[in-house]
Structures are given as structure tokens and as C-alpha cells.
Design a protein around this motif. Structure first.
Motif, mmCIF file in Angstrom:
data_model
loop_
_atom_site.group_PDB
_atom_site.id
_atom_site.type_symbol
_atom_site.label_atom_id
_atom_site.label_comp_id
_atom_site.label_asym_id
_atom_site.label_seq_id
_atom_site.Cartn_x
_atom_site.Cartn_y
_atom_site.Cartn_z
ATOM 1 N N UNK A 86 0.724 -1.642 0.700
ATOM 2 C CA UNK A 86 0.194 0.157 0.159
ATOM 3 C C UNK A 86 0.929 0.893 -0.267
ATOM 4 N N UNK A 87 1.739 1.456 0.428
ATOM 5 C CA UNK A 87 2.792 2.031 0.716
ATOM 6 C C UNK A 87 3.411 2.516 -0.409
ATOM 7 N N UNK A 88 3.743 1.996 -1.288
ATOM 8 C CA UNK A 88 4.316 2.581 -2.901
ATOM 9 C C UNK A 88 3.620 2.555 -3.996
ATOM 10 N N UNK A 89 1.706 2.003 -3.314
ATOM 11 C CA UNK A 89 1.004 2.359 -4.339
ATOM 12 C C UNK A 89 0.128 4.052 -4.098
ATOM 13 N N UNK A 90 0.225 4.662 -3.057
ATOM 14 C CA UNK A 90 -0.223 5.413 -2.538
ATOM 15 C C UNK A 90 0.685 6.164 -2.567
ATOM 16 N N UNK A 91 1.938 6.952 -2.149
ATOM 17 C CA UNK A 91 2.679 7.551 -3.216
ATOM 18 C C UNK A 91 3.032 7.598 -4.041
ATOM 19 N N UNK A 92 2.884 6.335 -4.909
ATOM 20 C CA UNK A 92 3.045 7.208 -5.957
ATOM 21 C C UNK A 92 2.141 7.921 -7.022
ATOM 22 N N UNK A 93 0.256 7.548 -6.436
ATOM 23 C CA UNK A 93 -0.346 7.665 -7.283
ATOM 24 C C UNK A 93 -0.548 9.640 -6.490
ATOM 25 N N UNK A 94 -0.228 9.563 -5.369
ATOM 26 C CA UNK A 94 -0.741 11.278 -4.846
ATOM 27 C C UNK A 94 0.410 11.948 -5.654
ATOM 28 N N UNK A 95 2.121 11.845 -6.028
ATOM 29 C CA UNK A 95 3.080 12.347 -6.567
ATOM 30 C C UNK A 95 2.388 12.451 -8.236
ATOM 31 N N UNK A 96 1.793 11.488 -8.075
ATOM 32 C CA UNK A 96 1.241 11.307 -10.281
ATOM 33 C C UNK A 96 0.653 12.451 -10.570
ATOM 34 N N UNK A 97 -0.501 12.505 -9.147
ATOM 35 C CA UNK A 97 -1.878 13.348 -9.232
ATOM 36 C C UNK A 97 -1.300 14.704 -8.971
ATOM 37 N N UNK A 98 0.001 15.303 -8.323
ATOM 38 C CA UNK A 98 0.026 16.878 -7.795
ATOM 39 C C UNK A 98 0.726 16.953 -8.875
ATOM 40 N N UNK A 149 -5.692 23.400 0.799
ATOM 41 C CA UNK A 149 -7.224 22.487 0.513
ATOM 42 C C UNK A 149 -7.067 21.694 -0.979
ATOM 43 N N UNK A 150 -6.094 22.579 -1.571
ATOM 44 C CA UNK A 150 -6.096 21.796 -3.256
ATOM 45 C C UNK A 150 -5.163 20.689 -2.424
ATOM 46 N N UNK A 151 -4.136 20.587 -2.410
ATOM 47 C CA UNK A 151 -3.507 19.550 -2.364
ATOM 48 C C UNK A 151 -4.034 18.077 -1.987
ATOM 49 N N UNK A 152 -4.636 18.799 -0.813
ATOM 50 C CA UNK A 152 -4.754 17.341 0.344
ATOM 51 C C UNK A 152 -6.278 16.617 -0.497
ATOM 52 N N UNK A 153 -7.069 17.510 -1.436
ATOM 53 C CA UNK A 153 -8.210 17.286 -1.989
ATOM 54 C C UNK A 153 -7.354 16.028 -3.097
ATOM 55 N N UNK A 154 -6.701 16.151 -3.741
ATOM 56 C CA UNK A 154 -5.743 16.348 -5.232
ATOM 57 C C UNK A 154 -5.367 14.813 -4.750
ATOM 58 N N UNK A 155 -4.375 14.780 -3.602
ATOM 59 C CA UNK A 155 -4.168 14.235 -3.154
ATOM 60 C C UNK A 155 -4.785 12.552 -2.968
ATOM 61 N N UNK A 156 -5.594 13.061 -1.941
ATOM 62 C CA UNK A 156 -6.935 11.844 -1.175
ATOM 63 C C UNK A 156 -7.576 11.164 -2.050
#
Length: 684
Positions: A371-383, A412-419
Motif C-alpha cells: 500500500x505504501x508504494x501505491x499511495x505515495x506513487x498515486x499522490x505524486x503523479x496526481x499532484x 486544501x487543493x493539495x489535500x483534495x488532489x492527493x486524497x
């Protein structure tokens, strides 16, 4: 970031994939290709032959050399990345894998401490290697084992220990599709789990020049200094945020932080490393620029960037080093960003994200399934993807009020996008969402950025002088305010944090959407997530089971009109607790109307009936009379109906069953699909 999600008042751009390909965007698909290859290998029902892997790799290499000047080179490179990903796990298994223990071993053993995973007042979890019998006990042919040992005497990597040990096979997944301990243990070289049962001692200390021992000693010393000033959840979270040790965080705090969308804060990742490394960059640049002779002669910005890299690497060591995947990914990203500053290039690009992902996949390919890789990778790609989208430039000078609003909006925008980007992956792995996570981050991140992390850094810098206590107290005050904010938001979120059950197909759809989002560099990149949502709703939702059967305990749960209840086993056992958490429902102590005797138990619903056989004498009566027979002994071949016996449980692990009314039989899924892979434990 506030302007990153503002649409330009222009016509919606036309999608031109040919232009995307020719603009060197194919490079960002390479990590996705490697991930696809890793998934394909892990899903095979058999182990591929080495000569076949080498033959395909040679063919692709020849194709690349022959297509260097053609437009097909990019496609061939992508195919090569898929095949490289397919080959990575076999190679890592060859280099780092181990024989998996198939049956328990008891004896008096000596071993070397490789890693201290966690430590509490009651026990410690460690990884040991070189396990050798001291007496005539049976040798164990495994590279490493994970042990639970007493809290004393003090240990550090490199020490040698001795004691009475019980070693057991690594357990399989607790549910089909759940975290696979055998898979990850194999590629980490861990062939058994166990514990020390008595006569535990440290027989020798490690070498003074052992770098791992020195770093671990530093981490333990910093953690002890924090514990000396703070207590309770403040000390536990402080240790987690400074040295990456989350073992002392209690379940109540974890649940509150998860429900408020703030669990990422005590896990060292991009947020913490950016504050530390970015703060070092800012302070060095400000200090050097304030010196007239230095500012005019030295490359101040580049020197500050080097300082930022050093700060990030030092924090990575404190966070656990290469084993901490989010911290490693963030350190690589920061190294690329500061490297771009030194080289005078653009820092925040999708190519840098791809390079960081490729590095992590090559170092630890099994981390792709965590989960750690998938969560961090998805968040950074989105941001980064949102950052890359064309946006309006700021208009004129900004007042302090506008700057404050932009900061709040950016948070707020960063949290929304990463979330949003991590929603699918957190829902799959943790069966929990944080609907008010954006609000929680807006409330808490200013405290994290302005109080907790700066004073955490100051406390560590003050420790050599024995002056850390005031800084730790301020950090603890900030942690308390953070937990207060999390508790408030979690209370508002109560009853909203559940989510539908997802299958692995949903993750594959999400991976495809993320690849499209990274590949296309216009507003068309949003088409991937938009299309993924209905696909997930169509084919990615899972069903709840009617029966669950544990492999290593007696637990058997069955669904009736009153809900899930136990036919066999006890409430509070590990398997039952995990089942209840995963399916978000209470499992009762027994099924209504269940009948038991010395031979077994019988339970039924309006649709089906189930018999649990405890004694082989019950087969004559139960076979053919019930829709399902569950036995912890081997069933006779003549037993009619669907049967799950000792052989099935030994080879398939936990079983998931759902009644198919049309076929009048159960759909059955086993947590372990086959025993043909090297990380599987074959029953004996």
C-alpha cells in the motif's frame, strides 16, 4: 498550486496522441510498463523457466538496437520495460530469496540481529540471520527469520543472540486478495516467523564500525530522548515523525488519525522530507545571500540545493533507510528536484516522478504490491499532473491577505488532489475512507509545517548539547493540537468512513487511469479517471461472503438473516478480528439455531446447510445430507457434495465461499491459488 486547477478561458485542447508520443512522453510510461510486468509475473500459475526469460530479453534487446532510428523505438522500449518488470522478481528471488520453512522447528539457536523492526515495553520484533543450532537441534535452512523477543537485554544490529526458539512457517493471506506475508517475506529473505520461548541472552556485540548499527543506535538514542520529555500518544507520534518508529502508537490514535484523513502525517514521507530539506534549502540560501561577499561570488542557490540533498538523505537514514518506501521515494524525488536546480533545469516534472519510480522498482520490486508504494506513487503523479496543466499566471502584487488565502487554498487543493488520487488504493487496502480529510488537513497541516516539524529538527540538532527538552515540549504541544484536530474531524466523520468492497480488478483499472493521467499532458488527462469510475462500479466491486473458513485455527463464520456468526472458533481471535474489520461488520459468537455434539456441528439457513466434521465417524451421516462439509481431517473420496477438508485448507489457506442460488452450490475462492511458486509453503 491555487492556480493549477483554474481553467484557462480557452477552447478545450484537442487530443493528439501522436504528438504526445513524439514529445518524449513515452518515458513516463516505463514505470507503468514495469509494474504491468511485475503483476503478470506474480499472477502466473507456474514459475517461468530462466532460459525463456533470457531468450525474450535477448530478442527485445536486438529489436531495440535495430530500431534506434525509427519511430518504433519508443514502443519497443515500452515492451522491454514490461519484460524487465516480468524478470525483476525472479532475479530478486535469486539474489535475496530464501527457502521457506514448511514445518515448525523448536530448539536452542544462535543468530545475528539484522534489524529491529519495533520495540515496546513488552516485546521487540527483530529480524535475524545465520540461525544455527547450539545443541543437536534440527538445522533450519532459511536465510532470515522474524522473531518476537523479550524487551531485555538491549539489542542493536550486529549483535548475536541465543535462546530457546520456536520457528514456524510464514502464514498466508488472511483473505483472498489480502496482504500476502509469504510473498513479501520471501523477497526479503525471511523464511520463518517465530518467538523466543526462554533462556534468551545476548552473547556478543556487533562491531563498532558497523554503519547499520551506528544508525540504529542513533535512532534509538533520539527516540529515548523524546520519551524522556513526552509521554503517551505525544511521545509515540513524536518518535514516528522523527525516527519512523510507529510501534508505540495505540490503536485508538491510529483509528482517529485514519478517520480524519491524517494517518499520513505520522508516516515519514514527502510532507516531512519536503519541510526538512526545503527548510534547509531556504535557510542556507537566505544565510548565504545575506553575506555580500558570498552572494556576489558563490552560486548560493546551488549550494543551498546541495544542503537540501544532504538534509533529505540524513532524514532518510533516521526514517529507516531503504526499508521506508515512501521516504525513499520522496528522497529520490527531492534529489532530482535539487539536482535540477543545480543543473538549471525545471524541477517538478513527470519525468522526475518516472525516474524516482524506476529507481524504487529496481531496488525493491516487491514494494509495488504494498500500500505504501501505491499511495505515495498515486499522490505524486496526481499532484505533478495537475501542476503541469496550463494555468493562469498570478495577476499583479498579492497582499498579505491574498497570500494567506492562497496558502489555505493550496493546502486544501493539495489535500483534495492527493486524497482523491489515493482514494481507490486506501479503500482497497484499508476498507476505509476519510470524507472530511481535506478539512482535517487544512486544520492540521499549518501546525505540522510551522510547529511540529521545525521544532522536531531543532530538537535533534540540540541533542548533542543536551538542550533538546524545550524544543521537544513545543513539538509535543503541536502534536497534541494535531490529535485534537484529528479527534474533532473524526467525530464529524463518524458513520461516513466505510466504503464498498473492491476487487483486484479495481486496482488494475486505477493503474490504467493513472498511466493515462501521467502520459497525456493536457486537460485530456482527466479522461482516464473519469472513465475509470464507471468501470470500477461495473466490474470492480466485490461481494460479501456467506462463509469464511480459517486455515490455521478452528474459526468458521457463516452469514444468516441475523448477520455473520461463528459455527466454530472464538470471537477475538486474529482471523475473526481481521474478517470483522475487513467486511465492516460484527461477527457474533455463534450462529442462531446451530446444533453441536462430540462429532461436529450443523448450521443452516433458508438456502443451504453446513456440517462441520470433528470426528471421522461423522462422515457417514453428514456426507450427501448437507450442501457443504467442512473437516479438519481428510475426507473420504466418496463423500458427496462440496467438501473442504484438511488437504484443501493446507494447500489453499483461508477459504471464501458465497452461495450461488442459481447453481445451488457455493462459489469458492482460496487465499492461496497454488503452491507452484517459490514463496509458497508446501504442506507436509
Amino acid at each position: 498550486m491555487p492556480h493549477a486547477i483554474a481553467l484557462k478561458p480557452l477552447a478545450f485542447p484537442k487530443l493528439d496522441l501522436a504528438d504526445v508520443v513524439t514529445s518524449r512522453r513515452m518515458f513516463v510510461l516505463l514505470p507503468f510498463g514495469m509494474i504491468a510486468g511485475l503483476i503478470a509475473y506474480a499472477g502466473l500459475p507456474f514459475e517461468p523457466e530462466g532460459w525463456a526469460l533470457a531468450a525474450v530479453a535477448t530478442t527485445l534487446l536486438i529489436a531495440i538496437l535495430g530500431l534506434q532510428t525509427t519511430s518504433l523505438l519508443a514502443v519497443c522500449s515500452l515492451l522491454s520495460s514490461i519484460w524487465l518488470g516480468f524478470c525483476l522478481l525472479p532475479l530478486h528471488g535469486l539474489w535475496f530469496g530464501t527457502t521457506m520453512m514448511a514445518r515448525p522447528a523448536f530448539g536452542y539457536y544462535e543468530a545475528r540481529v539484522e534489524e529491529i523492526i519495533s520495540a515496546t515495553d513488552e516485546a521487540r520484533r527483530i529480524v535475524v540471520s545465520g540461525i544455527t543450532p547450539v545443541t543437536d537441534d534440527r538445522p533450519v535452512l532459511i536465510a532470515k527469520a522474524r522473531l518476537v523477543v523479550p524487551p531485555n537485554p538491549p539489542l542493536a544490529p550486529g549483535d548475536f543472540i541465543r535462546g530457546q526458539m520456536r520457528l514456524a512457517p510464514v502464514p498466508g493471506p488472511i483473505l483472498p486478495g489480502a496482504f500476502d506475508s509469504q510473498f513479501h517475506a520471501y523477497f526479503a529473505g525471511i523464511g520463518a516467523y517465530g518467538n523466543v520461548t526462554g533462556d534468551f541472552s545476548r552473547v556478543a556485540e556487533g562491531g563498532a564500525l558497523d554503519a547499520t548499527r551506528a544508525v540504529e543506535g542513533l535512532r534509538m538514542a533520539i527516540g529515548s530522548r523524546i520519551d524522556a520529555v513526552l509521554d503517551g500518544s505525544s511521545a509515540a507520534i513524536g518518535r514516528a515523525m522523527v525516527v519512523g518508529d510507529q510501534s508505540l502508537i495505540d490503536d485508538e490514535t491510529r483509528e482517529v488519525m485514519a478517520a480524519s484523513g491524517l494517518a499520513h502525517i505520522y508516516s515519514i514521507s514527502g510532507l516531512h522530507l519536503s519541510i526538512v530539506a526545503g527548510g534547509m534549502f531556504f535557510l542556507l540560501r537566505l544565510g548565504l545571500a545575506s553575506l555580500p561577499g558570498v552572494a556576489s561570488r558563490w552560486p548560493v542557490k546551488k549550494i543551498a540545493a546541495i544542503g537540501g540533498i544532504i538534509a533529505a538523505m540524513a532524514y532518510l537514514l533516521l526514517a529507516g533507510g531503504l526499508a521506508n518506501v515512501p521516504a525513499l521515494r520522496s528522497t529520490i524525488m527531492l534529489g532530482l528536484i535539487f539536482g535540477a536546480v543545480i543543473a538549471g533545469r525545471r524541477a517538478l516534472t513527470m519525468r522526475n516522478v518516472a525516474i524516482a519510480a524506476l529507481a524504487i522498482i529496481l531496488i525493491d520490486p516487491a514494494s509495488v504490491f504494498r500500500a505504501s508504494f501505491q499511495l505515495s506513487f498515486a499522490a505524486v503523479v496526481a499532484l505533478i499532473g495537475i501542476y503541469e496543466i496550463p494555468r493562469r499566471a498570478p495577476e499583479g502584487e498579492r497582499t498579505w491577505g491574498r497570500r494567506l488565502w492562497d496558502t489555505v487554498w493550496a493546502t486544501a487543493a493539495t489535500s483534495f488532489i492527493a486524497g482523491t488520487a489515493t482514494l481507490l488504493f486506501s479503500a482497497y487496502h484499508f476498507q476505509q475512507t476519510a470524507p472530511l480529510g481535506v478539512l482535517g488537513n487544512v486544520l492540521v497541516l499549518p501546525v505540522v509545517s510551522l510547529v511540529i516539524m521545525p521544532f522536531a529538527v531543532l530538537s535533534v540538532l540540540a541533542m548533542p548539547f543536551g538542550m533538546e527538552a524545550p524544543f521537544i515540549r513545543v513539538m509535543g504541544w503541536g502534536i497534541d493540537r494535531m490529535v485534537d484536530g484529528a479527534t474533532l474531524v473524526a467525530g464529524w466523520s463518524e458513520g461516513w468512513t466505510g466504503n464498498p468492497l473492491l476487487t483486484s480488478s479495481a486496482l488494475l483499472i486505477g493503474l490504467g487511469a493513472l498511466a493515462w493521467f501521467a502520459f497525456v499532458n493536457s486537460w485530456w488527462r482527466l479522461a482516464g479517471p473519469i472513465v475509470a469510475l464507471p468501470l470500477i462500479l461495473l466490474v470492480g466491486l466485490d461481494q460479501r461472503p456467506d462463509i469464511l473458513i480459517a486455515d490455521t485455527t478452528q474459526a468458521v463464520a457463516m452469514r444468516t438473516d441475523a448477520g455473520m456468526g461463528l459455527i466454530s472458533g472464538k470471537v477475538g481471535s486474529f482471523a475473526v478480528d481481521v474478517w470483522g474489520e475487513h467486511y465492516q461488520e460484527v461477527i457474533a459468537a455463534e450462529v442462531p439455531g446451530m446444533r453441536c455434539d462430540e462429532l461436529g456441528c450443523i448450521a443452516q439457513t433458508s438456502q443451504f446447510s453446513v456440517a462441520i466434521v470433528r470426528n471421522a465417524a461423522a462422515f457417514a451421516e453428514d456426507c450427501g445430507r448437507h450442501d457443504l462439509i467442512i473437516a479438519r481431517v481428510r475426507a473420504p473420496n466418496t463423500c458427496a457434495g462440496q467438501v473442504i477438508d484438511a488437504d484443501d485448507l493446507a494447500s489453499g489457506g483461508v477459504h471464501w465461499l458465497r452461495w450461488d442460488e442459481t447453481a445451488a452450490r457455493f462459489e469458492i475462492r482460496a487465499a492461496i491459488p497454488n503452491l507452484t511458486r517459490p514463496w509458497r509453503v508446501s504442506p507436509r
